[in-house]
Design a protein around this motif. Structure first.
Motif, PDB file in Angstrom:
ATOM      1  N   MET A 225      13.427 -17.495   9.462  1.00 29.32           N
ATOM      2  CA  MET A 225      14.663 -16.801   9.088  1.00 29.32           C
ATOM      3  C   MET A 225      14.850 -15.554   9.953  1.00 29.32           C
ATOM      4  O   MET A 225      13.901 -14.811  10.181  1.00 29.32           O
ATOM      5  N   ASP A 226      16.056 -15.341  10.418  1.00 28.74           N
ATOM      6  CA  ASP A 226      16.288 -14.203  11.318  1.00 28.74           C
ATOM      7  C   ASP A 226      16.658 -12.931  10.573  1.00 28.74           C
ATOM      8  O   ASP A 226      16.352 -11.828  11.014  1.00 28.74           O
ATOM      9  N   LEU A 227      17.356 -13.103   9.467  1.00 25.21           N
ATOM     10  CA  LEU A 227      17.870 -11.925   8.762  1.00 25.21           C
ATOM     11  C   LEU A 227      17.899 -12.206   7.265  1.00 25.21           C
ATOM     12  O   LEU A 227      18.290 -13.307   6.854  1.00 25.21           O
ATOM     13  N   ILE A 228      17.453 -11.233   6.480  1.00 25.49           N
ATOM     14  CA  ILE A 228      17.584 -11.355   5.014  1.00 25.49           C
ATOM     15  C   ILE A 228      18.326 -10.132   4.480  1.00 25.49           C
ATOM     16  O   ILE A 228      18.032  -8.996   4.877  1.00 25.49           O
ATOM     17  N   ILE A 229      19.298 -10.398   3.637  1.00 26.56           N
ATOM     18  CA  ILE A 229      19.953  -9.307   2.900  1.00 26.56           C
ATOM     19  C   ILE A 229      19.434  -9.391   1.473  1.00 26.56           C
ATOM     20  O   ILE A 229      19.552 -10.443   0.833  1.00 26.56           O
ATOM     21  N   ARG A 230      18.857  -8.312   0.981  1.00 25.11           N
ATOM     22  CA  ARG A 230      18.285  -8.336  -0.371  1.00 25.11           C
ATOM     23  C   ARG A 230      19.131  -7.537  -1.356  1.00 25.11           C
ATOM     24  O   ARG A 230      19.823  -6.605  -0.987  1.00 25.11           O
ATOM     25  N   HIS A 231      19.035  -7.941  -2.626  1.00 24.08           N
ATOM     26  CA  HIS A 231      19.660  -7.209  -3.753  1.00 24.08           C
ATOM     27  C   HIS A 231      21.162  -7.042  -3.579  1.00 24.08           C
ATOM     28  O   HIS A 231      21.696  -5.949  -3.743  1.00 24.08           O
ATOM     29  N   ALA A 232      21.830  -8.121  -3.230  1.00 28.98           N
ATOM     30  CA  ALA A 232      23.288  -8.080  -3.049  1.00 28.98           C
ATOM     31  C   ALA A 232      23.982  -8.420  -4.358  1.00 28.98           C
ATOM     32  O   ALA A 232      23.601  -9.367  -5.040  1.00 28.98           O
ATOM     33  N   ARG A 233      25.016  -7.646  -4.690  1.00 26.49           N
ATOM     34  CA  ARG A 233      25.837  -8.011  -5.842  1.00 26.49           C
ATOM     35  C   ARG A 233      27.026  -8.820  -5.327  1.00 26.49           C
ATOM     36  O   ARG A 233      27.557  -8.558  -4.248  1.00 26.49           O
ATOM     37  N   LEU A 234      27.397  -9.835  -6.100  1.00 30.70           N
ATOM     38  CA  LEU A 234      28.499 -10.707  -5.694  1.00 30.70           C
ATOM     39  C   LEU A 234      29.629 -10.625  -6.711  1.00 30.70           C
ATOM     40  O   LEU A 234      29.369 -10.504  -7.916  1.00 30.70           O
ATOM     41  N   ARG A 235      30.848 -10.712  -6.250  1.00 24.07           N
ATOM     42  CA  ARG A 235      31.992 -10.684  -7.165  1.00 24.07           C
ATOM     43  C   ARG A 235      31.924 -11.896  -8.103  1.00 24.07           C
ATOM     44  O   ARG A 235      31.676 -13.020  -7.656  1.00 24.07           O
ATOM     45  N   GLY A 236      32.123 -11.653  -9.378  1.00 21.55           N
ATOM     46  CA  GLY A 236      32.206 -12.754 -10.335  1.00 21.55           C
ATOM     47  C   GLY A 236      30.884 -13.432 -10.661  1.00 21.55           C
ATOM     48  O   GLY A 236      30.874 -14.519 -11.224  1.00 21.55           O
ATOM     49  N   ARG A 237      29.779 -12.800 -10.274  1.00 25.61           N
ATOM     50  CA  ARG A 237      28.462 -13.390 -10.582  1.00 25.61           C
ATOM     51  C   ARG A 237      27.540 -12.317 -11.113  1.00 25.61           C
ATOM     52  O   ARG A 237      27.534 -11.190 -10.600  1.00 25.61           O
ATOM     53  N   GLU A 238      26.748 -12.675 -12.094  1.00 26.72           N
ATOM     54  CA  GLU A 238      25.783 -11.729 -12.659  1.00 26.72           C
ATOM     55  C   GLU A 238      24.587 -11.572 -11.723  1.00 26.72           C
ATOM     56  O   GLU A 238      24.312 -12.437 -10.904  1.00 26.72           O
ATOM     57  N   GLY A 239      23.864 -10.477 -11.899  1.00 26.62           N
ATOM     58  CA  GLY A 239      22.587 -10.284 -11.207  1.00 26.62           C
ATOM     59  C   GLY A 239      22.739  -9.886  -9.751  1.00 26.62           C
ATOM     60  O   GLY A 239      23.835  -9.597  -9.276  1.00 26.62           O
ATOM     61  N   THR A 240      21.598  -9.854  -9.049  1.00 29.03           N
ATOM     62  CA  THR A 240      21.638  -9.587  -7.606  1.00 29.03           C
ATOM     63  C   THR A 240      21.016 -10.769  -6.865  1.00 29.03           C
ATOM     64  O   THR A 240      20.204 -11.506  -7.418  1.00 29.03           O
ATOM     65  N   TRP A 241      21.401 -10.912  -5.617  1.00 29.72           N
ATOM     66  CA  TRP A 241      21.080 -12.109  -4.845  1.00 29.72           C
ATOM     67  C   TRP A 241      20.586 -11.756  -3.454  1.00 29.72           C
ATOM     68  O   TRP A 241      20.972 -10.738  -2.899  1.00 29.72           O
ATOM     69  N   ASP A 242      19.748 -12.622  -2.920  1.00 30.08           N
ATOM     70  CA  ASP A 242      19.268 -12.461  -1.542  1.00 30.08           C
ATOM     71  C   ASP A 242      19.908 -13.531  -0.660  1.00 30.08           C
ATOM     72  O   ASP A 242      20.058 -14.682  -1.083  1.00 30.08           O
ATOM     73  N   PHE A 243      20.279 -13.129   0.540  1.00 31.17           N
ATOM     74  CA  PHE A 243      20.851 -14.068   1.514  1.00 31.17           C
ATOM     75  C   PHE A 243      19.848 -14.280   2.651  1.00 31.17           C
ATOM     76  O   PHE A 243      19.397 -13.304   3.262  1.00 31.17           O
ATOM     77  N   GLY A 244      19.546 -15.521   2.936  1.00 34.40           N
ATOM     78  CA  GLY A 244      18.739 -15.839   4.098  1.00 34.40           C
ATOM     79  C   GLY A 244      19.634 -16.373   5.209  1.00 34.40           C
ATOM     80  O   GLY A 244      20.474 -17.242   4.966  1.00 34.40           O
ATOM     81  N   ILE A 245      19.449 -15.821   6.417  1.00 29.88           N
ATOM     82  CA  ILE A 245      20.316 -16.176   7.541  1.00 29.88           C
ATOM     83  C   ILE A 245      19.471 -16.653   8.713  1.00 29.88           C
ATOM     84  O   ILE A 245      18.499 -16.000   9.096  1.00 29.88           O
ATOM     85  N   THR A 246      19.855 -17.789   9.257  1.00 29.68           N
ATOM     86  CA  THR A 246      19.199 -18.292  10.459  1.00 29.68           C
ATOM     87  C   THR A 246      20.281 -18.573  11.495  1.00 29.68           C
ATOM     88  O   THR A 246      21.261 -19.253  11.192  1.00 29.68           O
ATOM     89  N   GLY A 247      20.077 -18.021  12.697  1.00 26.47           N
ATOM     90  CA  GLY A 247      21.125 -18.165  13.710  1.00 26.47           C
ATOM     91  C   GLY A 247      22.396 -17.506  13.199  1.00 26.47           C
ATOM     92  O   GLY A 247      22.369 -16.399  12.681  1.00 26.47           O
ATOM     93  N   ASP A 248      23.505 -18.222  13.301  1.00 25.74           N
ATOM     94  CA  ASP A 248      24.772 -17.621  12.881  1.00 25.74           C
ATOM     95  C   ASP A 248      25.234 -18.129  11.517  1.00 25.74           C
ATOM     96  O   ASP A 248      26.393 -17.994  11.161  1.00 25.74           O
ATOM     97  N   ARG A 249      24.291 -18.722  10.753  1.00 26.09           N
ATOM     98  CA  ARG A 249      24.667 -19.314   9.454  1.00 26.09           C
ATOM     99  C   ARG A 249      23.878 -18.742   8.293  1.00 26.09           C
ATOM    100  O   ARG A 249      22.697 -18.409   8.441  1.00 26.09           O
ATOM    101  N   ILE A 250      24.516 -18.720   7.125  1.00 25.97           N
ATOM    102  CA  ILE A 250      23.813 -18.456   5.869  1.00 25.97           C
ATOM    103  C   ILE A 250      23.066 -19.746   5.538  1.00 25.97           C
ATOM    104  O   ILE A 250      23.682 -20.819   5.470  1.00 25.97           O
ATOM    105  N   THR A 251      21.755 -19.648   5.353  1.00 21.97           N
ATOM    106  CA  THR A 251      21.014 -20.883   5.065  1.00 21.97           C
ATOM    107  C   THR A 251      20.625 -20.985   3.595  1.00 21.97           C
ATOM    108  O   THR A 251      20.489 -22.078   3.068  1.00 21.97           O
ATOM    109  N   VAL A 252      20.427 -19.823   2.938  1.00 30.14           N
ATOM    110  CA  VAL A 252      20.023 -19.886   1.532  1.00 30.14           C
ATOM    111  C   VAL A 252      20.527 -18.645   0.791  1.00 30.14           C
ATOM    112  O   VAL A 252      20.599 -17.560   1.346  1.00 30.14           O
ATOM    113  N   VAL A 253      20.941 -18.850  -0.458  1.00 31.97           N
ATOM    114  CA  VAL A 253      21.295 -17.740  -1.342  1.00 31.97           C
ATOM    115  C   VAL A 253      20.480 -17.944  -2.614  1.00 31.97           C
ATOM    116  O   VAL A 253      20.613 -18.976  -3.279  1.00 31.97           O
ATOM    117  N   ALA A 254      19.601 -16.980  -2.929  1.00 31.16           N
ATOM    118  CA  ALA A 254      18.721 -17.149  -4.082  1.00 31.16           C
ATOM    119  C   ALA A 254      18.505 -15.807  -4.771  1.00 31.16           C
ATOM    120  O   ALA A 254      18.734 -14.749  -4.173  1.00 31.16           O
TER     121      ALA A 254
END
Ligand SMILES: [Zn+2]
Length: 401
Positions: free
Chosen positions: A1-30
């Protein structure tokens, strides 16, 4: 994985989320990624949104304010007189710092500057193509029928590689010329298989009626979903019966409408004494009617508008004020105007926050959209094509008491 964004809040969703990014794409949201990445960004419980989409900007005019004589009366004619030359690169940088990675740039194509603006913006598109998405509109700023030679220049603009066939039908001298203008643009767009984006009825004159013709033409040519119209101020001046007819046609034709409220506030209502109209189209009604509404920066420090930071958050704030969209669901809708709705108008693919989408993301500085607007702070991080393109740091210190 090239980039991770941690503890992100999303509109209309409870809790916080992490985004895993590889290359120019979002590969996982957990909820919690156990992986590690070369670059990690802590959103700290603040909002993450897709980057802003600016569907209407005159990059060939940005910062002309610094060079030109000042406006005297802000009439449309005077604005036109003052308009030429380019200062676009700086405007793109400023746009990126403020979280925008998609720009639909209008290049004046007319007998004055001919194709110089367009050639400049095509070069700019090439220069920036690894960083942001720029599309170039061939835009007949002086009209087509009333500016002999422009029809040929528009054809040449498409041949040179313009992405979008532009138009300015309401600026023609007669209604029949406005219709001929629209017919010309459809013929051109269809021959090059390109979408259409016109500036329509940019006036508070209720007799300006290009928009209904554009909607009907869109249906007759089978161009539903491929046409956008900016401004459309006259729609606000029609009586309710006619306005509803036109809004129905727009919905049927799936024409997207861009309202750029700060420009309308400055340029429209110039013949009004008090009360002075806001000059915007029927933004809230169109949205409630199910028409795809989006919002754009349009002008940055040029003859049409003396301010502007190429900042789509600022544009959202203007929408909320001018269109009376201040309730929670309305603020969310206003943010859609510069994100999802704009992406739909531009027919962008892979836009969003789901795995598989392009990793074009803003990490904002507040947990809610209302707070983002209240603070008017630029995104903490701007990520484009999976890379950190910009970071903004706000340093303030209270020294009193
Ligand atoms: Zn414009």
């Amino acid at each position: 994985m090239d980039l991770i964004i941690r503890h992100a809040r999303l509109r209309g969703r409870e809790g916080t989320w992490d985004f895993g990014i590889t290359g120019d794409r979002i590969t996982v949201v957990a909820e919690q990624l156990t992986d590690e990445a070369i670059t990690e960004v802590d959103a700290a419980g603040n909002l993450v949104m897709p980057t802003y989409v600016n569907g209407h900007i005159h990059l060939d005019k940005c910062f002309l304010q610094e060079k030109m004589r000042p406006n005297k009366d802000y009439t449309f004619g005077e604005c036109l007189e003052l308009t030429w030359e380019h200062k676009a690169g700086r405007a793109i940088e400023e746009g990126i710092l403020n979280g925008t990675t998609v720009f639909r740039a209008f290049a004046d194509v007319d007998s004055i500057g001919q194709l110089r603006g367009l050639e400049g913006l095509l070069a700019l598109r090439e220069h920036w193509h690894n960083v942001v998405h720029i599309e170039v509109v061939a835009f007949p700023q002086e009209g087509i029928i009333r500016d002999p030679g422009t029809a040929e220049l528009m054809e040449e603009a498409m041949r040179l590689g313009a992405d979008i066939a532009g138009g300015l039908p309401w600026f023609e001298m007669l209604d029949e010329d406005a219709r001929a203008h629209i017919d010309f643009c459809f013929d051109l767009a269809k021959r090059y298989d390109k979408d259409i984006h016109m500036l329509v009825d940019d006036t508070d004159n209720p007799l300006s009626r290009s928009l209904e013709y554009l909607a009907v033409k869109t249906m007759r040519e089978g161009y539903q979903g491929r046409v956008s119209a900016s401004h459309c101020g006259a729609l606000a001046a029609y009586n309710e019966v006619h306005a509803h007819k036109v809004m129905d046609l727009l919905k049927q034709a799936n024409v997207s409408i861009s309202s750029n409220p700060h420009i309308s506030l400055v340029v429209q209502g110039r013949y009004d004494q008090e009360p002075i109209r806001r000059g915007i189209t029927r933004v809230k009604q169109l949205w409630q009617h199910g028409v795809n509404v989006f919002s754009s920066q349009d002008d940055v420090a040029d003859p049409f508008y003396p301010f502007g930071r190429n900042d789509q958050q600022e544009v959202v704030a203007y929408i909320c004020h001018t269109a009376h969209m201040a309730a929670p669901s309305e603020i969310e809708a206003a943010f859609d105007f510069v994100t999802y709705n704009a992406a739909r108008a531009l027919r962008l693919t892979g836009y969003g926050l789901e795995p598989g989408c392009k990793a074009d993301l803003n990490v904002l500085t507040a947990p809610t959209t209302r707070e983002v607007l209240r603070l008017q702070q630029p995104p903490r991080w701007v990520i484009g094509k999976g890379k950190v393109l910009a970071q903004n740091q706000l340093q303030r210190e209270f020294m009193g008491r």
